[in-house]
Design an enzyme around this catalytic site. Structure first.
Site, short mmCIF file in Angstrom:
data_model
loop_
_atom_site.label_atom_id
_atom_site.label_comp_id
_atom_site.label_asym_id
_atom_site.label_seq_id
_atom_site.Cartn_x
_atom_site.Cartn_y
_atom_site.Cartn_z
N ASP A 7 0.88 -1.16 0.00
CA ASP A 7 0.00 0.00 0.00
C ASP A 7 0.92 1.21 0.00
O ASP A 7 1.42 1.62 1.04
CB ASP A 7 -0.90 -0.02 1.24
N GLU A 68 -1.08 -1.26 -4.90
CA GLU A 68 -2.30 -0.49 -5.14
C GLU A 68 -2.10 0.43 -6.33
O GLU A 68 -1.11 1.17 -6.39
CB GLU A 68 -2.68 0.33 -3.91
N ASP A 141 -2.69 1.25 6.90
CA ASP A 141 -1.84 0.98 5.74
C ASP A 141 -1.38 -0.49 5.74
O ASP A 141 -1.27 -1.11 4.67
CB ASP A 141 -0.60 1.89 5.74
#
EC number: 3.1.21.10
Length: 180
Positions: A7, A68, A141
């Protein structure tokens, strides 16, 4: 399949490794956050992220990396930092020949919770349940990185079959064009 989920972020870059196959219980291998000081020079922050991701790759030896996909937001500086951290993660994996997949936030949420509009708490709760943890990983996160890895484990087999079918169709069409 062992997947490192990333992430991306300049201040907090979530990382998580999950092992498993679609339809079977998943196993948490490791979870954490690579942190950089907000007041440090950009180049130094990117080097710190690279070093952190390289350490995760060395320690956990994933077969795939799921990152991501950066999407447009109103805050351009946030998007730029996210994109830069994302590029570092992709570079680290590519350097080692590890396949990289990009997943959108809504794709990850839909895979893990059933809804692409889930909030962070719902994603954390489902990651906790799917990995049989006592509590949601903190910060968010870290939970998001695990959700990325889970998403990839569940979606990669179908995506690979689709890519092979498209490649086969393209090859057949090319052969037909040559023989005509």
């Amino acid at each position: 399949m062992r997947v490192l989920g990333v992430d991306p972020g300049l201040t907090r870059c979530g990382v998580g490794v999950v092992e498993g196959v679609a339809g079977r219980p998943l196993t948490l291998i490791g979870v954490g956050v690579v942190r950089t000081p907000a007041d440090a020079e950009l180049g130094h922050r990117l080097v710190a992220i690279e070093q952190g991701i390289e350490q995760w790759l060395d320690e956990h030896r994933p077969e795939h990396v799921a990152v991501e996909r950066v999407f447009s937001q109103h805050n351009v500086s946030t998007v730029m930092g996210t994109a830069q951290a994302s590029a570092v993660a992709m570079l680290c994996a590519a350097r080692r020949g590890i396949p990289v997949a990009l997943h959108t936030p809504s794709e990850v949420k839909a895979a893990v919770t059933g809804s692409g509009r889930s909030d962070k708490a719902q994603v954390g709760a489902m990651v906790t349940r799917l990995l049989r943890l006592d509590a949601p990983p903190k910060p968010a996160d870290a939970a998001d990185a695990l959700a990325l890895a889970i998403c990839h484990i569940w979606r990669a087999p179908a995506q690979n079959r689709l890519q092979r079918a498209v490649a086969q169709h393209t090859a057949q069409a090319t052969l037909k064009g040559r023989t005509a």
